[in-house]
Design an enzyme around this catalytic site. Structure first.
Site, mmCIF file in Angstrom:
data_model
loop_
_atom_site.group_PDB
_atom_site.id
_atom_site.type_symbol
_atom_site.label_atom_id
_atom_site.label_comp_id
_atom_site.label_asym_id
_atom_site.label_seq_id
_atom_site.Cartn_x
_atom_site.Cartn_y
_atom_site.Cartn_z
ATOM 1 C CG LEU A 123 -33.361 -7.279 -7.764
ATOM 2 C CD1 LEU A 123 -32.859 -8.652 -7.389
ATOM 3 C CD2 LEU A 123 -33.182 -7.022 -9.247
ATOM 4 C CG ASP A 159 -31.725 -5.415 -1.267
ATOM 5 O OD1 ASP A 159 -32.798 -4.878 -0.918
ATOM 6 O OD2 ASP A 159 -30.602 -4.969 -0.940
ATOM 7 C CG HIS A 160 -38.903 -5.777 -2.357
ATOM 8 N ND1 HIS A 160 -39.231 -5.163 -3.546
ATOM 9 C CD2 HIS A 160 -39.946 -6.595 -2.071
ATOM 10 C CE1 HIS A 160 -40.413 -5.572 -3.959
ATOM 11 N NE2 HIS A 160 -40.870 -6.450 -3.087
ATOM 12 N NE ARG A 161 -31.786 -2.445 0.741
ATOM 13 C CZ ARG A 161 -30.746 -2.528 1.545
ATOM 14 N NH1 ARG A 161 -30.540 -1.587 2.472
ATOM 15 N NH2 ARG A 161 -29.904 -3.545 1.464
ATOM 16 N N PRO A 180 -34.304 -5.899 3.017
ATOM 17 C CG PRO A 180 -35.377 -4.367 1.603
ATOM 18 C CD PRO A 180 -34.111 -4.568 2.389
#
Length: 407
Positions: A382, A378-380, A203
């Protein structure tokens, strides 16, 4: 005691390697650390050093063979010592076992029956392909594997996922490509696979920031002669950016973390992976412990890595262990771009060219050398706030380099 020479795994996701050349001949003496063979992975063409002293013996793989990681392909033996019994020979087209003429028909039939039986089991799909199939929702029960002994690879899963989305089967797409497309090298093919996997499973989110590079350019001019005198390497803007990014990462360790698939791993070292263009794609050459490296050391490493990458002489350590990537297209006069993250890293910094722009300075228009940075995250791992804080710190470092470099 014989020392086995195996196809090395240079990263967790690597499944196979292609043998390009032996640097030594059968029976030739070898010293530990000498270049022994040359392989091609999804990242680069890499030289593999001999794991010990001895005489090269019992070679089981020839140039062009695609070999599973961990498989023994030769031995280093003492004088007069024999290599352990050979099981098979890995050739460019297939791996075949030498059998007496009278046994070939029976052996082939048995092998065919065994293959038909095992293609239905989970052992015929690689762990990477199994994870990817789960992420993309691909049913592997009807897939035909293109890997060693019919193993379903991540590439097979990716092709099936593409065919599912477009309405065509993977076999149809493959047939169409073979008729109209150009065959890719293993580096280009696997790079395409990895980037597709990253783009479809990670993501991404993006933050952009413009930074005044007047101090960066002044530091380049001021520090360049001293660095070149001490290290014989020419200081570049990229070297200064590597130093600034690494020191900013030390202030924001979460930016240097990795996604493991189930959680976040904090990396103890800051190893900057620098995207470099080569003949068949892009490689990530790694400058280890960049946060504590002097400018001269960074310049020397960057120069040596560039030369080895262009000559297809990268070593395993040159492309392993990267924790954060910098992709600089400023030399191509690109103003700004967004980069795809290289898993399992959590972020990539895309750097554009430095160009004069009219910007407000103390309420008045002024011409300043500006550069656009785009951070892919990476939204997982950050969130927007943490990524923004890092960009702020990095901007400050670029505009006040002397206080950050300590040189």
């Amino acid at each position: 005691m014989a020392i086995s020479v195996v196809m090395p795994a240079l990263e967790m996701a690597q499944e196979t390697g292609k043998l390009l050349a032996w640097r030594k001949k059968e029976g030739e003496a070898v010293k530990k650390g000498e270049p022994l063979l040359e392989i091609e992975t999804d990242k680069a063409v890499v030289e593999i050093e001999a794991p010990g002293d001895g005489f090269l013996s019992g070679i089981t793989a020839y140039e062009g063979a695609v070999i599973p990681v961990g498989e023994t392909i030769a031995w280093l033996v003492a004088a007069g010592e024999k290599a352990p019994a050979l099981k098979s020979i890995a050739a460019p087209s297939a791996r075949a076992t030498s059998t007496p003429a009278g046994e070939r028909t029976t052996s082939a039939a048995a092998k065919g029956a065994a293959t038909a039986a095992t293609t239905q089991t989970s052992s015929q799909i690689s762990p990477k392909a199994r994870r990817l199939a789960k992420e993309l929702g691909v049913d592997t029960s009807g897939l035909s594997g293109s890997g060693p002994d019919g193993t379903i690879t991540a590439e097979d899963v990716q092709a099936a996922a593409h065919g599912k989305k477009s309405g065509f089967s993977s076999s149809t797409a493959s047939s169409s490509t073979s008729q109209t497309g150009e065959a890719l090298s293993q580096i280009a093919r696997l790079m395409a696979e990895r980037m597709t996997q990253s783009w479809t499973t990670v993501p991404h989110f993006f933050l952009t920031r413009d930074v005044d590079c007047a101090e960066l350019m002044a530091a380049h001019k001021r520090l360049g002669p001293a660095v070149e005198k001490s290290s014989s390497a020419k200081l570049t803007i990229t070297d200064l950016l590597i130093a600034a990014v690494a020191r900013a990462l030390a202030k924001h360790p979460i930016m240097n973390a990795s996604w493991t698939g189930t959680g976040i791993r904090q990396n103890p070292e800051i190893n900057i992976s620098l995207a470099m263009a080569v003949k068949d794609g892009v490689v990530g050459a790694v400058i280890h412990k960049a946060d504590s490296a002097k400018l001269g050391d960074i310049s020397t490493q960057r120069r040596d890595l560039t030369e080895r990458a262009r000559a297809n002489r990268l070593r395993p350590a040159d492309i392993s262990g990267g924790t954060f990537t910098i992709s600089n297209l400023g030399m191509y006069q690109v103003d700004a771009f967004m980069a795809i993250i290289t898993p399992p890293q959590a972020a990539t910094l895309a750097v554009g060219t430095i160009a004069d722009r009219v910007v407000p300075v103390k309420g008045m228009p002024a011409i300043r050398p500006m550069m656009t940075m785009t951070l892919s995250s990476d939204h997982r791992v950050l969130d927007g706030a943490r990524a923004a804080e890092f960009l702020t710190t990095l901007s400050e470092a670029i505009q006040k380099l002397d206080g950050w470099l300590g040189e």
